[in-house]
Design a protein around this motif. Structure first.
Motif, PDB file in Angstrom:
ATOM      1  N   ARG A   1      15.934  40.103  21.329  1.00 39.87           N
ATOM      2  CA  ARG A   1      15.719  40.684  20.015  1.00 39.87           C
ATOM      3  C   ARG A   1      15.485  42.189  20.125  1.00 39.87           C
ATOM      4  NH1 ARG A   1      12.995  42.365  16.146  1.00 39.87           N
ATOM      5  NH2 ARG A   1      11.339  42.874  17.605  1.00 39.87           N
TER       6      ARG A   1
ATOM      7  N   ILE B   1      18.742  43.940  20.986  1.00 33.07           N
ATOM      8  CA  ILE B   1      19.709  43.936  19.891  1.00 33.07           C
ATOM      9  C   ILE B   1      19.354  44.945  18.802  1.00 33.07           C
ATOM     10  CG2 ILE B   1      20.604  42.561  17.954  1.00 33.07           C
ATOM     11  CD1 ILE B   1      20.401  40.129  19.965  1.00 33.07           C
ATOM     12  N   VAL B   2      18.091  44.948  18.393  1.00 31.60           N
ATOM     13  CA  VAL B   2      17.734  45.850  17.303  1.00 31.60           C
ATOM     14  C   VAL B   2      17.198  47.192  17.801  1.00 31.60           C
ATOM     15  CG1 VAL B   2      17.250  43.950  15.713  1.00 31.60           C
ATOM     16  CG2 VAL B   2      15.388  44.953  17.015  1.00 31.60           C
TER      17      VAL B   2
ATOM     18  N   GLU C   1      14.367  48.014  19.262  1.00 35.50           N
ATOM     19  CA  GLU C   1      12.982  48.222  18.827  1.00 35.50           C
ATOM     20  C   GLU C   1      12.072  47.709  19.927  1.00 35.50           C
ATOM     21  OE1 GLU C   1      12.114  45.900  15.406  1.00 35.50           O
ATOM     22  OE2 GLU C   1      13.109  47.273  14.021  1.00 35.50           O
TER      23      GLU C   1
ATOM     24  N   ASN D   1       8.110  42.540  19.901  1.00 32.50           N
ATOM     25  CA  ASN D   1       6.934  42.153  19.130  1.00 32.50           C
ATOM     26  C   ASN D   1       6.089  41.130  19.860  1.00 32.50           C
ATOM     27  OD1 ASN D   1       9.181  40.428  18.749  1.00 32.50           O
ATOM     28  ND2 ASN D   1       8.255  39.516  16.957  1.00 32.50           N
TER      29      ASN D   1
ATOM     30  N   LEU E   1      28.405  42.469  23.943  1.00 34.57           N
ATOM     31  CA  LEU E   1      27.918  42.132  22.608  1.00 34.57           C
ATOM     32  C   LEU E   1      28.779  42.776  21.518  1.00 34.57           C
ATOM     33  CD1 LEU E   1      25.542  40.333  22.054  1.00 34.57           C
ATOM     34  CD2 LEU E   1      24.028  42.284  22.332  1.00 34.57           C
ATOM     35  N   HIS E   2      29.377  43.935  21.844  1.00 36.58           N
ATOM     36  CA  HIS E   2      30.187  44.619  20.843  1.00 36.58           C
ATOM     37  C   HIS E   2      31.671  44.339  20.981  1.00 36.58           C
ATOM     38  CE1 HIS E   2      26.552  47.157  20.173  1.00 36.58           C
ATOM     39  NE2 HIS E   2      26.996  47.086  18.943  1.00 36.58           N
ATOM     40  N   LYS E   3      32.054  43.703  22.080  1.00 36.37           N
ATOM     41  CA  LYS E   3      33.478  43.505  22.309  1.00 36.37           C
ATOM     42  C   LYS E   3      33.922  42.057  22.341  1.00 36.37           C
ATOM     43  CE  LYS E   3      34.670  47.615  22.166  1.00 36.37           C
ATOM     44  NZ  LYS E   3      34.183  48.688  23.052  1.00 36.37           N
TER      45      LYS E   3
ATOM     46  N   THR F   1      28.908  37.106  21.320  1.00 34.82           N
ATOM     47  CA  THR F   1      28.016  37.458  20.216  1.00 34.82           C
ATOM     48  C   THR F   1      27.740  36.248  19.337  1.00 34.82           C
ATOM     49  OG1 THR F   1      29.181  39.560  20.247  1.00 34.82           O
ATOM     50  CG2 THR F   1      27.601  39.239  18.489  1.00 34.82           C
ATOM     51  N   PHE F   2      28.794  35.470  19.128  1.00 33.93           N
ATOM     52  CA  PHE F   2      28.622  34.284  18.298  1.00 33.93           C
ATOM     53  C   PHE F   2      27.683  33.277  18.956  1.00 33.93           C
ATOM     54  CE2 PHE F   2      29.824  30.079  16.652  1.00 33.93           C
ATOM     55  CZ  PHE F   2      29.621  30.309  15.311  1.00 33.93           C
TER      56      PHE F   2
ATOM     57  N   ALA G   1      25.286  34.021  20.981  1.00 30.91           N
ATOM     58  CA  ALA G   1      23.943  34.578  20.831  1.00 30.91           C
ATOM     59  C   ALA G   1      23.414  34.287  19.425  1.00 30.91           C
ATOM     60  CB  ALA G   1      23.965  36.080  21.099  1.00 30.91           C
ATOM     61  N   LEU G   2      24.301  34.399  18.463  1.00 31.82           N
ATOM     62  CA  LEU G   2      23.929  34.146  17.069  1.00 31.82           C
ATOM     63  C   LEU G   2      23.555  32.679  16.865  1.00 31.82           C
ATOM     64  CD1 LEU G   2      23.787  35.389  14.209  1.00 31.82           C
ATOM     65  CD2 LEU G   2      26.215  34.863  13.948  1.00 31.82           C
ATOM     66  N   ARG G   3      24.327  31.818  17.493  1.00 29.51           N
ATOM     67  CA  ARG G   3      24.048  30.392  17.391  1.00 29.51           C
ATOM     68  C   ARG G   3      22.673  30.054  17.966  1.00 29.51           C
ATOM     69  NH1 ARG G   3      26.170  25.692  18.443  1.00 29.51           N
ATOM     70  NH2 ARG G   3      25.980  26.087  20.672  1.00 29.51           N
TER      71      ARG G   3
ATOM     72  N   MET H   1      20.188  32.111  18.403  1.00 28.54           N
ATOM     73  CA  MET H   1      19.116  32.712  17.618  1.00 28.54           C
ATOM     74  C   MET H   1      18.891  31.923  16.322  1.00 28.54           C
ATOM     75  SD  MET H   1      18.360  36.641  16.730  1.00 28.54           S
ATOM     76  CE  MET H   1      18.199  37.108  18.439  1.00 28.54           C
ATOM     77  N   SER H   2      19.966  31.367  15.782  1.00 25.62           N
ATOM     78  CA  SER H   2      19.842  30.492  14.614  1.00 25.62           C
ATOM     79  C   SER H   2      18.911  29.337  14.932  1.00 25.62           C
ATOM     80  CB  SER H   2      21.201  29.900  14.235  1.00 25.62           C
ATOM     81  OG  SER H   2      22.058  30.882  13.770  1.00 25.62           O
TER      82      SER H   2
ATOM     83  N   ARG I   1      22.619  30.108   8.434  1.00 23.20           N
ATOM     84  CA  ARG I   1      22.237  29.318   9.604  1.00 23.20           C
ATOM     85  C   ARG I   1      22.997  27.981   9.616  1.00 23.20           C
ATOM     86  NH1 ARG I   1      19.637  25.843  12.103  1.00 23.20           N
ATOM     87  NH2 ARG I   1      19.434  24.691  10.166  1.00 23.20           N
TER      88      ARG I   1
ATOM     89  N   ILE J   1      26.635  28.601  10.517  1.00 28.05           N
ATOM     90  CA  ILE J   1      26.830  28.993  11.912  1.00 28.05           C
ATOM     91  C   ILE J   1      26.691  27.823  12.875  1.00 28.05           C
ATOM     92  CG2 ILE J   1      25.811  30.333  13.815  1.00 28.05           C
ATOM     93  CD1 ILE J   1      25.143  32.466  11.593  1.00 28.05           C
TER      94      ILE J   1
ATOM     95  N   PRO K   1      33.740  41.328  16.310  1.00 21.99           N
ATOM     96  CA  PRO K   1      32.428  41.394  16.948  1.00 21.99           C
ATOM     97  C   PRO K   1      31.435  42.276  16.188  1.00 21.99           C
ATOM     98  CG  PRO K   1      34.076  42.516  18.281  1.00 21.99           C
ATOM     99  CD  PRO K   1      34.812  41.850  17.174  1.00 21.99           C
TER     100      PRO K   1
ATOM    101  N   THR L   1      29.902  40.004  13.612  1.00 22.05           N
ATOM    102  CA  THR L   1      29.007  39.041  14.252  1.00 22.05           C
ATOM    103  C   THR L   1      27.738  39.726  14.735  1.00 22.05           C
ATOM    104  OG1 THR L   1      31.036  38.036  15.053  1.00 22.05           O
ATOM    105  CG2 THR L   1      28.982  37.119  15.875  1.00 22.05           C
TER     106      THR L   1
ATOM    107  N   LEU M   1      23.909  39.114  13.762  1.00 23.64           N
ATOM    108  CA  LEU M   1      22.907  38.892  14.811  1.00 23.64           C
ATOM    109  C   LEU M   1      21.710  39.811  14.617  1.00 23.64           C
ATOM    110  CD1 LEU M   1      22.285  37.367  17.467  1.00 23.64           C
ATOM    111  CD2 LEU M   1      23.521  39.162  18.690  1.00 23.64           C
TER     112      LEU M   1
ATOM    113  N   MET N   1      19.706  38.569  11.705  1.00 26.67           N
ATOM    114  CA  MET N   1      18.962  37.358  12.030  1.00 26.67           C
ATOM    115  C   MET N   1      17.798  37.669  12.963  1.00 26.67           C
ATOM    116  SD  MET N   1      20.316  33.628  13.068  1.00 26.67           S
ATOM    117  CE  MET N   1      21.210  33.416  11.540  1.00 26.67           C
TER     118      MET N   1
END
Lengths: 229, 229
Positions: free
Chosen positions: A86, A89-90, A92, A95, A118-120, A125-126, A128-130, A132-133, B86, B89, B122, B125, B129, B132
DNA sequence: ATCAACATATGACATTTATCAGTTTTTGAT
DNA sequence: ATCAAAAACTGATAAATGTCATATGTTGAT
């Protein structure tokens, strides 16, 4: 010599399963495998992370300290799970703090070797999204449990969770050994309250203990309790 | 006539900002704009969603019902936010219900017109990400608050949150108007408890009310309360 | 093997929060 | 404008949980 990500079965559990051979090679070349002793921190709340941690072995708690000095364990991460994504990705500070609950072996992957992917690579990326979901759903469930279940129900649920997620040894004892304080911090209650409930479960014959080890004897009863019977 | 996504400023708040012109066109051609009245459900817990909802106007609560008949509001979604992603995905039934808290205008985007983008673009996506990740962090914070703050602190925090996230009208009254029951369900407490605390805040002069409308008078005091002073 | 530091355990009590019962106020449909 | 239903409110009380004090057990470093 170091093992290679290309041969690492653990990556089947995380987004790296979707990485190409070349991408994997790059990750593997830059990663650093570390051993972390029980109680040591992988990273602390507020740190800016320059990479992610992939768990090879052992279990880590992800927790957050609050003003009153209390600690809440938000989730536990074990084999195959990635921590710190996290923050990467952001971009930051993280936390959460990650502290080893047992001796661990983790791979540290510098962010440079994954941000590009992650950008290519949309598959990566998908994935990772799955994942994180999934974490988000779990977090939602925790929120609901926190507000709607009693401490007793949450302790029962924690034991069931520890069993189903991390398993038991030959003797039937939970493999993850959390201190009473950690259990209280998972459940979100005072240590004394957790201890009292554990004692009660022992008296009722739902669990038994041997030293620090805990074994679930009557899973059904615990499940019923969680359901509110 | 229907407005086009290409011209919709709201998409700046969600992953569609990273969609290409052609992708956007496809989305726009397949989307359906709906009006939803306060109290109506966009979808219910357990439904398999075949698309996502993008909020154009109004606010929706995302909540989960539990066995004992209680409801927990996990988060609120407003302008630009996407609900149901969610479920799309991970291809699972949704774990939450979405119910309009005010009259709404939403766009329903069938999943066919985004899954392809999700697997091919990407940037899109990655944006999903990133968003999320944000939701996950918020969820973590909620977990910590639930376990470590008193009901009074959480009510105070809820008011501050409503103000900073959804703003106030000319008279200084919160734009989102939640019922006492909804406030209780956000905070995770009994309706009566929430009401009592609101009354107390009124007596203390932290807030004032006019009919159903609530206005924060002393933001500092509420903040101090949240901090534990 | 010893001892200090820490973890576990238990009791007594205080505080917080939920529940139940009932009243008043608001709201929306007619 | 009226009325029934829903929402807001209040008090009394019960139940759950936290806090403090203190005792006992366990562990790891020397």
């Amino acid at each position: 010599m170091e093992s290679r990500c290309e041969n690492c079965i653990i990556r089947q559990f995380n987004a790296l399963r979707a990485a190409s051979t070349e991408e994997l090679k790059k990750v593997s070349d830059s990663k650093i495998t570390k051993k972390v002793k029980r109680g040591e921190a992988l990273f602390e709340e507020g740190e800016k992370l320059n990479g992610v941690f992939c768990v090879r072995n052992g279990v880590s708690k992800l927790s957050k300290l609050s003003a009153n000095g209390k600690n809440q364990i938000v989730r536990l991460a074990s084999k195959g799970e990635v921590m710190g994504q996290r923050s990467v990705i952001v971009e930051e500070p993280t936390n959460l703090s990650a502290i080893a609950v047992s001796d661990m072996e983790v791979c540290y992957i510098p962010k440079e070797s994954i941000v590009n992917t992650l950008h290519k690579n949309p598959d990566f990326t998908f994935e990772a999204l799955r994942l994180m979901s999934h974490d988000l759903k779990e977090a939602d469930d925790v929120i609901v449990n926190m507000s709607q279940k009693t401490v007793k129900q949450r302790v029962a649920e924690a034991f069931l969770y520890l069993k189903s997620n991390f398993g038991v040894d030959n003797g039937g004892f939970l493999l993850v050994r959390l201190s009473r304080e950690d259990i209280a911090n998972v459940v979100g209650t005072a240590t004394e309250s957790a201890i009292r409930i554990i004692s009660e479960f022992k008296k009722l014959g739902y669990i038994k203990t041997s030293g620090k080890k805990i074994s679930i004897i009557n899973e059904k009863k615990l499940q019923d309790l969680v359901q509110g019977f």
